[in-house]
Design a protein around this motif. Structure first.
Motif, short mmCIF file in Angstrom:
data_model
loop_
_atom_site.label_atom_id
_atom_site.label_comp_id
_atom_site.label_asym_id
_atom_site.label_seq_id
_atom_site.Cartn_x
_atom_site.Cartn_y
_atom_site.Cartn_z
N TYR A 304 100.11 -8.94 19.59
CA TYR A 304 100.09 -10.20 19.12
C TYR A 304 99.37 -11.07 18.99
CZ TYR A 304 100.28 -14.69 15.94
OH TYR A 304 99.92 -15.11 15.56
N VAL A 305 97.98 -11.42 17.86
CA VAL A 305 96.93 -12.13 18.67
C VAL A 305 96.76 -13.33 17.60
CG1 VAL A 305 94.43 -12.23 19.24
CG2 VAL A 305 95.88 -10.44 20.07
N ASN A 306 96.50 -15.04 17.73
CA ASN A 306 95.69 -15.80 16.80
C ASN A 306 94.78 -16.59 18.33
OD1 ASN A 306 96.79 -19.46 16.29
ND2 ASN A 306 95.94 -16.91 14.79
N VAL A 307 93.54 -16.07 16.44
CA VAL A 307 92.60 -16.92 16.91
C VAL A 307 92.18 -17.18 16.40
CG1 VAL A 307 90.15 -16.22 17.35
CG2 VAL A 307 91.45 -14.67 18.49
N VAL A 308 91.59 -18.51 16.58
CA VAL A 308 91.02 -19.46 15.52
C VAL A 308 89.72 -19.39 15.22
CG1 VAL A 308 91.16 -22.35 14.17
CG2 VAL A 308 92.98 -21.31 15.49
N HIS A 309 88.82 -19.09 14.24
CA HIS A 309 87.28 -18.92 14.01
C HIS A 309 86.93 -18.73 12.63
CE1 HIS A 309 83.45 -17.53 15.33
NE2 HIS A 309 83.60 -17.05 16.23
N PRO A 310 86.29 -19.00 12.53
CA PRO A 310 86.13 -19.49 11.35
C PRO A 310 85.67 -17.57 10.44
CG PRO A 310 84.17 -21.27 12.03
CD PRO A 310 84.94 -20.76 13.59
N PHE A 311 84.67 -16.98 10.51
CA PHE A 311 84.38 -15.89 10.41
C PHE A 311 85.75 -14.68 11.51
CE2 PHE A 311 81.05 -18.04 9.05
CZ PHE A 311 80.67 -17.26 7.28
N ARG A 312 86.45 -14.63 10.68
CA ARG A 312 87.07 -13.01 11.94
C ARG A 312 85.92 -12.31 12.22
NH1 ARG A 312 91.86 -12.32 8.49
NH2 ARG A 312 90.17 -10.44 7.16
N GLY A 313 85.15 -11.55 11.34
CA GLY A 313 84.94 -10.31 11.50
C GLY A 313 83.51 -11.20 12.74
N ASP A 314 82.89 -12.08 13.64
CA ASP A 314 82.37 -12.64 14.58
C ASP A 314 83.02 -11.78 15.62
OD1 ASP A 314 80.78 -12.76 12.60
OD2 ASP A 314 80.65 -15.33 13.61
N VAL A 315 84.52 -12.05 16.02
CA VAL A 315 85.46 -11.10 16.84
C VAL A 315 85.39 -10.33 17.20
CG1 VAL A 315 87.94 -12.66 18.04
CG2 VAL A 315 86.01 -14.11 16.46
N THR A 334 80.37 -6.98 10.64
CA THR A 334 79.50 -7.95 9.68
C THR A 334 80.28 -7.78 8.10
OG1 THR A 334 78.11 -5.63 9.33
CG2 THR A 334 77.47 -7.09 10.95
N THR A 335 80.98 -6.90 7.34
CA THR A 335 81.32 -7.19 6.49
C THR A 335 82.69 -8.10 6.02
OG1 THR A 335 82.71 -4.83 6.23
CG2 THR A 335 80.44 -5.25 6.02
N ASP A 336 83.32 -8.68 7.66
CA ASP A 336 84.62 -9.15 7.03
C ASP A 336 84.46 -10.63 6.95
OD1 ASP A 336 87.00 -10.02 7.35
OD2 ASP A 336 88.06 -9.37 9.07
N SER A 337 84.45 -11.13 6.58
CA SER A 337 84.02 -13.10 6.11
C SER A 337 85.11 -13.97 6.12
CB SER A 337 82.87 -12.91 4.82
OG SER A 337 83.27 -12.34 3.61
N ALA A 338 86.54 -12.70 6.32
CA ALA A 338 87.66 -14.22 6.23
C ALA A 338 87.33 -15.51 7.87
CB ALA A 338 88.49 -13.29 5.97
N ASP A 364 83.27 -13.51 21.26
CA ASP A 364 82.41 -13.73 19.32
C ASP A 364 81.14 -14.07 19.60
OD1 ASP A 364 80.85 -14.99 17.26
OD2 ASP A 364 81.09 -17.26 17.72
N ASN A 365 80.47 -12.23 18.80
CA ASN A 365 79.70 -11.40 19.02
C ASN A 365 77.87 -11.48 18.09
OD1 ASN A 365 80.17 -8.91 20.47
ND2 ASN A 365 81.92 -9.23 19.13
N ALA A 366 78.28 -13.63 17.14
CA ALA A 366 77.52 -13.78 16.20
C ALA A 366 77.23 -15.52 16.48
CB ALA A 366 77.57 -13.25 15.07
N SER A 367 76.18 -16.03 16.24
CA SER A 367 75.88 -16.61 16.13
C SER A 367 75.99 -17.95 15.12
CB SER A 367 73.91 -17.65 16.90
OG SER A 367 73.18 -17.25 15.81
N GLY A 368 75.83 -19.24 15.30
CA GLY A 368 76.78 -19.89 14.52
C GLY A 368 77.53 -20.36 14.07
N ASP A 369 79.08 -20.65 14.74
CA ASP A 369 80.19 -21.10 15.00
C ASP A 369 80.56 -20.69 16.40
OD1 ASP A 369 80.72 -18.55 14.55
OD2 ASP A 369 81.22 -18.44 12.62
N THR A 370 82.15 -21.80 16.82
CA THR A 370 82.85 -21.53 18.03
C THR A 370 84.00 -21.07 17.21
OG1 THR A 370 83.21 -23.95 18.30
CG2 THR A 370 81.35 -23.09 18.93
N GLY A 371 85.52 -20.86 18.87
CA GLY A 371 86.46 -20.81 18.01
C GLY A 371 87.18 -20.78 18.90
#
Length: 380
Positions: A304-315, A334-338, A364-371
């Motif tokens: 079970y994994v809970n990660v708080v991150h603005p864009f799930r697809g980045d992770v 790149t298509t998952d923006s939830a 986190d594989n993309a820039s612009g936010d943290t989690g």
């Protein structure tokens, strides 16, 4: 030794839930674990994780922990932050909810949420008003400033939540309209309230809101906040984080589960928050299983994994076995923006020794936010 890649069979059994802010005490993440030991097994059980993590730090520490980044105004439009909304459907939108909450004399609420008989004091300038039209609702961190320092990467729903944040009374303030207009989109390096006695309050609230929403600061802003905070009482500031890093920046924490017998369920949970850097190196969290003298389950192992991150697809999320074999639980997309990862994965771990240090690796594989990694549970 060379690592062997084994793709785990992953099945999502939980989904991320949305945060609905209210001007009420926000939900504090339950971090306590209940340990049950009976009949040859030990299981660590935790409540379902909330989407906000409580951070409590001295003011100067919280200021020091604000991430520094260059501001980017490109693409900003105030209309990208939908406000004011009537989140609870009671006929009063966010503007009026703040006016009602902050009145020093409670107003009567009439049809269409018209207010009468109230009195308000604007803390920026000390002025007192009886006509709601003389007051603006100030976004403590202005919308343009939020865009510059991270909100440009958010979803529309997240920007709406920020613009109507009733979950923390520091986010919005009823102030004299022309004072609010004079502030505009300036940060504390460029503008402070005219009443010097409230500067420490303003700095504290600015820092709390930036922390709550995982927003960065530029170098001049950071320097000014640091200087101002040095002259304030170093009181503890408590914030429920909605987006961004949790309360620690430590890359690894270890939890241990020790079954009393070798044939029982072997489960461990690590609930220590781990900051995930923006487009940075992977971070890890470790669960050490001991007293489980058998191989891992072939079909019933779950993560079970809970990660708080603005864009799930980045992770991306990998599980490393004690022998360093790794399993891909989640790839970046790149298509998952939830937002957020809140998922139970199944994995065929047959052949792996149950005992030992199991590591969850999150990147986190993309820039612009943290989690941050909030919690994870391994059952082998």
């Amino acid at each position: 030794m060379d690592r062997t890649l084994r793709h785990a069979t992953a099945t999502a059994t939980a989904t991320a839930s949305a945060i609905v802010p209210r001007r009420l005490p926000a939900v504090v993440r339950l971090a306590a674990a209940l340990v049950i030991a009976a009949a040859g097994l030990l299981t660590i059980v935790v409540a379902s994780p909330a989407q906000a993590a409580a951070v409590s730090q001295p003011l100067r520490t919280m200021v020091a922990n604000l991430a520094v980044a260059t501001e980017v105004r490109t693409g900003y439009d105030r209309d990208l932050f939908n406000h004011w909304i009537d989140a609870d459907g009671d006929g009063c939108n966010t503007r009026y909810e703040v006016l009602i909450a902050e009145a020093t004399t409670t107003p009567s609420v009439g049809s269409g949420c018209t207010l009468s008989g109230g009195r308000w004091t604007s803390y920026f300038d000390g002025a007192t008003w009886t006509d709601p039209a003389d007051l603006d609702i100030d976004h403590l961190v202005p919308l343009a400033e939020a865009w510059d320092s991270g909100a440009r990467t958010w979803t529309s729903a997240q920007r709406q939540s920020f613009a109507n944040d009733l979950g923390d009374a520091r986010a919005l303030a009823a102030v004299t309209d022309d004072v609010n207009q004079s502030k505009g989109d300036r940060d504390p390096a460029e503008w402070l309230p005219s009443v010097t006695g409230v500067h420490c309050r303003y700095v504290t609230e600015w820092t709390a809101v930036k922390t709550r929403w995982g927003l960065t600061v530029d170098t001049t802003e950071k320097s000014r906040l640091t200087s101002l905070a040095a002259g304030c009482t170093n009181s503890t500031v408590t914030v429920d984080v909605v987006i961004g890093a949790g309360p620690t920046a430590t890359a690894t924490r270890t939890a241990t589960a020790s079954p009393t017998g070798g044939s029982g369920t072997c489960t461990g949970t690590n609930g220590t928050d781990v900051t995930i850097p923006d487009a940075g190196s992977p971070v890890t969290s470790t669960i050490t299983i001991s007293g489980c003298a058998r191989t891992a389950a072939s079909s019933s192992s779950t993560v079970y994994v809970n990660v708080v991150h603005p864009f799930r697809g980045d992770v991306s999320v990998y599980l490393y076995a004690p022998d360093n074999t790794y399993y891909v639980l989640k790839a970046a997309s790149t298509t998952d923006s939830a937002a957020n990862v809140n998922t139970t994965y199944t994995a065929n771990l047959s052949g792996e020794t149950a005992n030992g240090a199991w590591r969850l690796s999150v990147k986190d594989n993309a820039s612009g936010d943290t989690g941050y990694l909030n919690t994870w549970t391994l059952t082998v």
